[in-house]
Design an enzyme around this catalytic site. Structure first.
Site, PDB file in Angstrom:
ATOM      1  N   GLY A 201     -16.991-104.305  62.330  1.00  0.00           N
ATOM      2  CA  GLY A 201     -17.477-103.240  63.197  1.00  0.00           C
ATOM      3  C   GLY A 201     -16.630-101.997  63.008  1.00  0.00           C
TER       4      GLY A 201
ATOM      5  CD  GLN B 223     -12.534 -98.270  64.433  1.00  0.00           C
ATOM      6  OE1 GLN B 223     -13.641 -98.757  64.629  1.00  0.00           O
ATOM      7  NE2 GLN B 223     -11.531 -98.974  63.934  1.00  0.00           N
TER       8      GLN B 223
ATOM      9  CB  CYS C 290      -8.599-102.865  65.457  1.00  0.00           C
ATOM     10  SG  CYS C 290      -9.374-101.250  65.565  1.00  0.00           S
ATOM     11  CG  LEU C 291     -11.605-102.038  59.947  1.00  0.00           C
ATOM     12  CD1 LEU C 291     -12.901-101.383  59.509  1.00  0.00           C
ATOM     13  CD2 LEU C 291     -10.978-102.817  58.798  1.00  0.00           C
TER      14      LEU C 291
ATOM     15  CG  HIS D 101     -12.859-104.371  69.115  1.00  0.00           C
ATOM     16  ND1 HIS D 101     -11.610-104.923  68.955  1.00  0.00           N
ATOM     17  CD2 HIS D 101     -12.882-103.281  68.302  1.00  0.00           C
ATOM     18  CE1 HIS D 101     -10.923-104.203  68.083  1.00  0.00           C
ATOM     19  NE2 HIS D 101     -11.677-103.208  67.669  1.00  0.00           N
ATOM     20  CD  GLU D 102     -16.168-101.945  66.596  1.00  0.00           C
ATOM     21  OE1 GLU D 102     -15.832-100.746  66.547  1.00  0.00           O
ATOM     22  OE2 GLU D 102     -15.543-102.837  65.995  1.00  0.00           O
TER      23      GLU D 102
ATOM     24  CG  HIS E  16     -12.800 -98.378  68.763  1.00  0.00           C
ATOM     25  ND1 HIS E  16     -11.521 -97.975  68.457  1.00  0.00           N
ATOM     26  CD2 HIS E  16     -12.960 -99.574  68.156  1.00  0.00           C
ATOM     27  CE1 HIS E  16     -10.934 -98.900  67.690  1.00  0.00           C
ATOM     28  NE2 HIS E  16     -11.789 -99.886  67.499  1.00  0.00           N
TER      29      HIS E  16
HETATM   30 NI    NI Z   1     -11.450-101.604  66.351  1.00  0.00          NI
END
Ligand code: NI
Length: 204
Positions: free
Chosen positions: A46, A51, A90-91, A132-133, A136
């Site tokens: 995701g 991000q 997380c990226l 989670h997304e 963000h």
């Molecule tokens: Ni993340």
């Protein structure tokens, strides 16, 4: 399509509350395509617009299940049920993983790229990924809401994150002893410094 630069923890854009998408035009669709390509290239499941530096309420995800690629524009969680604790990464926070408590099941309402209202009911990994997304989009990283503080600091130092102090979790956090069943206390900077504490955010 193009690969986008993924912003890492510490970048102010990750702390901003994103604004709703007002118009789904060609450039927005290109951004969705680029976000998906960037997610696949990075082996993520995701990615949210902030991000990649865009403060828009938009995420793409692919939990490698029957749903395939999902694009959520202006998503809102309309229902939550149950709770489950599992490990997240997380990226934007490479090499760091922590336990996070999330609702087990969620329903989400969103627009697809044709501007149509859609509803999705999700459980398990997909439900976790959605929560989670969507965090963000409100400037929340998973490290802001749960994890093992001592390990986090250690890993942060190992991976070159010197500025880990901004990862102090929010007011609702409580400190829980790692071993045994000692007392749960409010989480503060001083408990953060003590060894043997984990911190966790109870669901609201
Ligand atoms: Ni993340």
């Amino acid at each position: 399509m193009a690969l986008l630069d993924i912003k890492k923890a510490g970048k102010p854009v990750l702390k901003q509350v994103c604004v709703p998408v007002e118009r789904i035009d060609k450039s927005l669709k290109k951004l969705l395509d680029d976000m998906a390509e960037t997610m696949y290239e990075s082996d993520g499941i995701g990615i949210a617009a902030p991000q990649v530096g865009e403060t828009l309420r938009m995420v793409v995800m692919d939990c490698q299940d029957d749903h395939g690629l999902i694009e959520l524009i202006n998503p809102v969680i309309t229902y939550r049920e149950g709770s489950a604790v599992d490990t997240e990464g997380c990226l934007s926070v490479p090499n760091i993983f922590g336990e996070v408590e999330r609702a087990e099941k969620v329903k989400v309402e969103f627009l697809n790229r044709r501007g149509k209202i859609q509803h999705l009911t999700a459980t398990g990994l997909l439900a976790r990924c959605i929560q989670h997304e969507l965090d963000h989009l409100d400037g929340q990283l998973f490290i802001d809401c749960s994890g093992f503080r001592g390990l986090l600091i250690e890993q942060a130092l190992e991976t070159g994150y010197e500025d880990w102090t901004h990862w102090l979790p929010c007011d609702r956090a409580v400190a829980v002893p790692c071993e045994g069943t000692g007392e749960i206390t409010p989480y503060t900077r001083s408990t953060a410094r003590g060894a043997g504490w984990q911190w966790r955010i109870p669901l609201q």
